[in-house]
Design a protein around this motif. Sequence first.
Motif, PDB file in Angstrom:
ATOM      1  N   GLU A   1       0.829  -1.198   0.000  1.00 30.11           N
ATOM      2  CA  GLU A   1       0.000   0.000   0.000  1.00 30.11           C
ATOM      3  C   GLU A   1       0.869   1.255   0.000  1.00 30.11           C
ATOM      4  N   ASP A   2       0.483   2.214  -0.839  1.00 28.63           N
ATOM      5  CA  ASP A   2       1.179   3.498  -0.917  1.00 28.63           C
ATOM      6  C   ASP A   2       0.110   4.585  -1.005  1.00 28.63           C
ATOM      7  N   GLU A   3      -0.228   5.170   0.140  1.00 25.61           N
ATOM      8  CA  GLU A   3      -1.303   6.160   0.182  1.00 25.61           C
ATOM      9  C   GLU A   3      -0.965   7.400  -0.629  1.00 25.61           C
ATOM     10  N   ASP A   4       0.312   7.795  -0.649  1.00 25.94           N
ATOM     11  CA  ASP A   4       0.706   9.003  -1.377  1.00 25.94           C
ATOM     12  C   ASP A   4       0.419   8.876  -2.862  1.00 25.94           C
ATOM     13  N   ASN A   5       0.595   7.670  -3.416  1.00 31.76           N
ATOM     14  CA  ASN A   5       0.368   7.452  -4.846  1.00 31.76           C
ATOM     15  C   ASN A   5      -0.916   6.682  -5.129  1.00 31.76           C
ATOM     16  N   ASN A   6      -1.764   6.562  -4.100  1.00 32.69           N
ATOM     17  CA  ASN A   6      -3.070   5.912  -4.242  1.00 32.69           C
ATOM     18  C   ASN A   6      -2.934   4.472  -4.777  1.00 32.69           C
ATOM     19  N   ILE A   7      -1.967   3.743  -4.232  1.00 36.69           N
ATOM     20  CA  ILE A   7      -1.764   2.350  -4.608  1.00 36.69           C
ATOM     21  C   ILE A   7      -2.271   1.465  -3.477  1.00 36.69           C
ATOM     22  N   LEU A   8      -3.159   0.542  -3.803  1.00 32.93           N
ATOM     23  CA  LEU A   8      -3.765  -0.334  -2.813  1.00 32.93           C
ATOM     24  C   LEU A   8      -3.300  -1.765  -3.021  1.00 32.93           C
ATOM     25  N   PRO A   9      -3.270  -2.580  -1.951  1.00 34.96           N
ATOM     26  CA  PRO A   9      -2.917  -3.993  -2.107  1.00 34.96           C
ATOM     27  C   PRO A   9      -3.970  -4.731  -2.925  1.00 34.96           C
ATOM     28  N   PHE A  10      -3.653  -5.976  -3.262  1.00 34.58           N
ATOM     29  CA  PHE A  10      -4.630  -6.814  -3.941  1.00 34.58           C
ATOM     30  C   PHE A  10      -5.878  -6.957  -3.080  1.00 34.58           C
ATOM     31  N   ALA A  11      -7.027  -7.068  -3.753  1.00 37.22           N
ATOM     32  CA  ALA A  11      -8.310  -7.268  -3.078  1.00 37.22           C
ATOM     33  C   ALA A  11      -9.105  -8.321  -3.844  1.00 37.22           C
ATOM     34  N   PRO A  12     -10.048  -8.997  -3.183  1.00 37.85           N
ATOM     35  CA  PRO A  12     -10.888  -9.965  -3.903  1.00 37.85           C
ATOM     36  C   PRO A  12     -11.525  -9.337  -5.138  1.00 37.85           C
ATOM     37  N   GLY A  13     -11.470 -10.041  -6.245  1.00 38.45           N
ATOM     38  CA  GLY A  13     -11.980  -9.525  -7.516  1.00 38.45           C
ATOM     39  C   GLY A  13     -10.906  -8.975  -8.424  1.00 38.45           C
ATOM     40  N   ASP A  14      -9.744  -8.641  -7.865  1.00 34.93           N
ATOM     41  CA  ASP A  14      -8.636  -8.157  -8.690  1.00 34.93           C
ATOM     42  C   ASP A  14      -8.133  -9.270  -9.607  1.00 34.93           C
ATOM     43  N   ILE A  15      -7.774  -8.884 -10.817  1.00 38.00           N
ATOM     44  CA  ILE A  15      -7.206  -9.823 -11.788  1.00 38.00           C
ATOM     45  C   ILE A  15      -5.787  -9.382 -12.101  1.00 38.00           C
ATOM     46  N   VAL A  16      -4.837 -10.311 -11.998  1.00 41.46           N
ATOM     47  CA  VAL A  16      -3.449  -9.995 -12.280  1.00 41.46           C
ATOM     48  C   VAL A  16      -2.964 -10.870 -13.425  1.00 41.46           C
ATOM     49  N   ALA A  17      -2.379 -10.236 -14.449  1.00 44.64           N
ATOM     50  CA  ALA A  17      -1.762 -10.952 -15.563  1.00 44.64           C
ATOM     51  C   ALA A  17      -0.330 -11.300 -15.184  1.00 44.64           C
ATOM     52  N   ILE A  18       0.076 -12.525 -15.504  1.00 46.21           N
ATOM     53  CA  ILE A  18       1.382 -13.031 -15.083  1.00 46.21           C
ATOM     54  C   ILE A  18       2.132 -13.561 -16.302  1.00 46.21           C
ATOM     55  N   GLU A  19       3.391 -13.168 -16.429  1.00 48.51           N
ATOM     56  CA  GLU A  19       4.270 -13.708 -17.458  1.00 48.51           C
ATOM     57  C   GLU A  19       5.574 -14.141 -16.809  1.00 48.51           C
ATOM     58  N   MET A  20       6.063 -15.327 -17.193  1.00 49.24           N
ATOM     59  CA  MET A  20       7.349 -15.820 -16.703  1.00 49.24           C
ATOM     60  C   MET A  20       8.220 -16.152 -17.908  1.00 49.24           C
ATOM     61  N   PHE A  21       9.376 -15.481 -18.009  1.00 53.78           N
ATOM     62  CA  PHE A  21      10.283 -15.623 -19.142  1.00 53.78           C
ATOM     63  C   PHE A  21      11.537 -16.382 -18.705  1.00 53.78           C
ATOM     64  N   GLY A  22      12.052 -17.230 -19.580  1.00 56.92           N
ATOM     65  CA  GLY A  22      13.393 -17.767 -19.393  1.00 56.92           C
ATOM     66  C   GLY A  22      14.381 -16.825 -20.056  1.00 56.92           C
ATOM     67  N   ILE A  23      15.389 -16.351 -19.318  1.00 56.34           N
ATOM     68  CA  ILE A  23      16.296 -15.336 -19.849  1.00 56.34           C
ATOM     69  C   ILE A  23      17.745 -15.775 -19.654  1.00 56.34           C
ATOM     70  N   SER A  24      18.621 -15.225 -20.474  1.00 56.35           N
ATOM     71  CA  SER A  24      20.051 -15.528 -20.367  1.00 56.35           C
ATOM     72  C   SER A  24      20.639 -14.822 -19.154  1.00 56.35           C
ATOM     73  N   LYS A  25      21.836 -15.250 -18.745  1.00 57.36           N
ATOM     74  CA  LYS A  25      22.506 -14.624 -17.610  1.00 57.36           C
ATOM     75  C   LYS A  25      22.858 -13.172 -17.910  1.00 57.36           C
ATOM     76  N   ASP A  26      23.278 -12.901 -19.141  1.00 58.96           N
ATOM     77  CA  ASP A  26      23.621 -11.522 -19.504  1.00 58.96           C
ATOM     78  C   ASP A  26      22.399 -10.619 -19.414  1.00 58.96           C
ATOM     79  N   TYR A  27      21.257 -11.113 -19.890  1.00 56.41           N
ATOM     80  CA  TYR A  27      20.049 -10.291 -19.820  1.00 56.41           C
ATOM     81  C   TYR A  27      19.588 -10.147 -18.372  1.00 56.41           C
TER      82      TYR A  27
END
Length: 281
Positions: free
Chosen positions: A198-224
Amino acid sequence: MKTYIQLLLLFIIAQLVSCEDVVDVEVQNGPTRLVVEASINWEKGTSGNVQTIKLRSSTPFFNTASNPVTGATVVVINNANDETYNFVDQNNGEYRTTTFEPVLGQSYSLQIIHDGDVYSATETMTSVADITEVFQDTEDGFEDDVLEVHIAFTDPIEMGNNYLFRFQREGDLLPDLEVAEDEFVNGNAIDWWYEIEEDEDNNILPFAPGDIVAIEMFGISKDYYNYINILIEQLGGVGLFEATPVAVRGNCINETNPENYPFGYFRLTEVVRTSYTFVEE
């Protein structure tokens, strides 16, 4: 006497206000450089034939305008068989192909010709593990009773696997990025969790029931991994005792004029995508 004191206070206040000077800070602008957004992402279960590379020119720090680069020649080459994939100019800063053939573990080269300069980079297509489970909990986060999303997967037995996670709640303007390596968890089952503080100054709230989060997991090289890890640290802002953000060099070089190096990175990653909807506990 009271009138004299009041006049004296008014005079002092007026002097203090009049002593405030406006200071103009001149921000020096660096040279304009080519910015390369060349992320070849192969989503599991798809052919991966449609890929897009974006080119633009850098802008001054306080300039939010985008400067797309058109008229460039963009190709990607399979270094094993010299198969060449031409990325066609879409006249908006995007260059697209519909014939790309991704091969895990294969080395590819990027070549860009623009404004008389030849830019190049080489990278290997990196695999990623499968996500076996996605669930919610409140036990592992930094705040008690705050919802977090968990991603379960098994790291491959071979050493040197690196991951990039991208989380974006529906309705949020920007995603959050996190990176991981298997130095201490090689070959084990992994439970990776993510929460929003939570960040009240920037109006950011934690997750709440009903929230949908998109998730991506990438395999990346060590350099990247090393490259994006520095960028993520700098995205956190500059605190009192933190280092000042600096330009981070990617793996793209200017073969014609090395001093006129570009920004950005050429990466080839396998990616798994999913989403999660939080429920009432």
